[in-house]
Design a protein around this motif. Structure first.
Motif, short mmCIF file in Angstrom:
data_model
loop_
_atom_site.label_atom_id
_atom_site.label_comp_id
_atom_site.label_asym_id
_atom_site.label_seq_id
_atom_site.Cartn_x
_atom_site.Cartn_y
_atom_site.Cartn_z
N ASN A 4 0.85 -1.18 0.00
CA ASN A 4 0.00 0.00 0.00
C ASN A 4 0.89 1.24 0.00
O ASN A 4 1.63 1.49 0.95
CB ASN A 4 -0.90 -0.02 1.24
N PHE A 5 0.82 2.04 -1.07
CA PHE A 5 1.67 3.22 -1.22
C PHE A 5 1.37 4.26 -0.14
O PHE A 5 2.28 4.89 0.38
CB PHE A 5 1.46 3.82 -2.61
N VAL A 6 0.11 4.43 0.22
CA VAL A 6 -0.27 5.43 1.22
C VAL A 6 0.26 5.04 2.59
O VAL A 6 0.84 5.84 3.31
CB VAL A 6 -1.81 5.61 1.25
N ALA A 7 0.10 3.78 2.96
CA ALA A 7 0.58 3.32 4.25
C ALA A 7 2.10 3.34 4.33
O ALA A 7 2.68 3.55 5.39
CB ALA A 7 0.06 1.92 4.52
N LYS A 8 2.74 3.15 3.19
CA LYS A 8 4.20 3.13 3.15
C LYS A 8 4.79 4.50 3.47
O LYS A 8 5.80 4.61 4.15
CB LYS A 8 4.65 2.66 1.77
N HIS A 9 4.15 5.56 2.99
CA HIS A 9 4.70 6.91 3.12
C HIS A 9 3.96 7.79 4.13
O HIS A 9 4.23 8.98 4.21
CB HIS A 9 4.70 7.61 1.76
N MET A 10 3.03 7.21 4.91
CA MET A 10 2.23 8.04 5.80
C MET A 10 3.05 8.64 6.94
O MET A 10 2.73 9.72 7.43
CB MET A 10 1.05 7.26 6.36
N HIS A 11 4.13 8.00 7.34
CA HIS A 11 4.94 8.53 8.44
C HIS A 11 5.76 9.73 8.00
O HIS A 11 6.16 10.54 8.82
CB HIS A 11 5.85 7.44 8.99
N GLU A 12 6.02 9.86 6.71
CA GLU A 12 6.77 11.01 6.20
C GLU A 12 5.88 12.25 6.09
O GLU A 12 6.35 13.36 6.27
CB GLU A 12 7.34 10.69 4.82
N VAL A 13 4.61 12.05 5.80
CA VAL A 13 3.71 13.16 5.50
C VAL A 13 2.90 13.59 6.72
O VAL A 13 2.78 14.78 7.00
CB VAL A 13 2.74 12.77 4.35
N ASN A 14 2.36 12.65 7.46
CA ASN A 14 1.47 12.97 8.57
C ASN A 14 2.28 13.35 9.80
O ASN A 14 2.72 12.49 10.56
CB ASN A 14 0.56 11.79 8.88
N LYS A 15 2.46 14.65 10.00
CA LYS A 15 3.20 15.15 11.15
C LYS A 15 2.30 16.13 11.91
O LYS A 15 1.36 16.68 11.36
CB LYS A 15 4.46 15.89 10.68
N SER A 16 2.60 16.35 13.16
CA SER A 16 1.80 17.28 13.95
C SER A 16 2.07 18.70 13.48
O SER A 16 3.17 19.04 13.06
CB SER A 16 2.13 17.14 15.43
N GLN A 17 1.06 19.53 13.55
CA GLN A 17 1.13 20.91 13.10
C GLN A 17 0.84 21.84 14.27
O GLN A 17 0.14 21.47 15.22
CB GLN A 17 0.11 21.18 11.99
N VAL A 18 1.36 23.06 14.18
CA VAL A 18 1.08 24.08 15.19
C VAL A 18 -0.27 24.72 14.85
O VAL A 18 -0.50 25.14 13.73
CB VAL A 18 2.19 25.15 15.21
N PHE A 19 -1.16 24.77 15.83
CA PHE A 19 -2.50 25.31 15.63
C PHE A 19 -2.51 26.79 16.02
O PHE A 19 -2.04 27.15 17.09
CB PHE A 19 -3.49 24.53 16.49
N VAL A 20 -3.04 27.61 15.13
CA VAL A 20 -3.18 29.04 15.40
C VAL A 20 -4.67 29.34 15.53
O VAL A 20 -5.45 29.05 14.61
CB VAL A 20 -2.56 29.88 14.27
N ASP A 21 -5.07 29.89 16.66
CA ASP A 21 -6.47 30.20 16.90
C ASP A 21 -6.80 31.53 16.23
O ASP A 21 -6.40 32.60 16.71
CB ASP A 21 -6.75 30.26 18.39
N ARG A 22 -7.49 31.48 15.11
CA ARG A 22 -7.79 32.69 14.34
C ARG A 22 -8.81 33.57 15.04
O ARG A 22 -8.80 34.79 14.87
CB ARG A 22 -8.28 32.31 12.94
N LYS A 23 -9.71 32.98 15.83
CA LYS A 23 -10.70 33.78 16.54
C LYS A 23 -10.04 34.63 17.62
O LYS A 23 -10.36 35.81 17.77
CB LYS A 23 -11.75 32.86 17.15
N LYS A 24 -9.08 34.06 18.34
CA LYS A 24 -8.36 34.83 19.35
C LYS A 24 -7.54 35.93 18.71
O LYS A 24 -7.47 37.05 19.22
CB LYS A 24 -7.43 33.91 20.15
N ASN A 25 -6.90 35.64 17.58
CA ASN A 25 -6.11 36.65 16.88
C ASN A 25 -6.99 37.78 16.37
O ASN A 25 -6.59 38.94 16.39
CB ASN A 25 -5.33 36.03 15.74
#
Length: 63
Positions: free
Chosen positions: A14-35
């Motif tokens: 499975n190509f998606v399962a093979k490369h999912m660890h490279e792509v799926n990383k945690s992101q920094v969340f910016v609260d636009r309502k607070k800004n």
């Protein structure tokens, strides 16, 4: 005792399962309502005055 055969490594076809660890990383969340409450605008409005516009709509009176 007979020797045990080594198990073959698992092959992921499975190509998606093979490369999912490279792509799926945690992101920094910016609260636009607070800004927005703090006064942050992503695109500042009214940044340039009419002096800097290359094609201003000034009309010259010819006498």
């Amino acid at each position: 005792m007979a020797k045990k055969k080594a198990l073959p490594e698992v092959v992921i076809h499975n190509f998606v399962a093979k490369h999912m660890h490279e792509v799926n990383k945690s992101q920094v969340f910016v609260d636009r309502k607070k800004n927005a409450k703090r006064g942050y605008d992503k695109h500042k409005k009214g940044r340039y005055s009419n002096d800097y516009l290359p094609f201003s709509c000034t009309v010259f009176a010819v006498l």
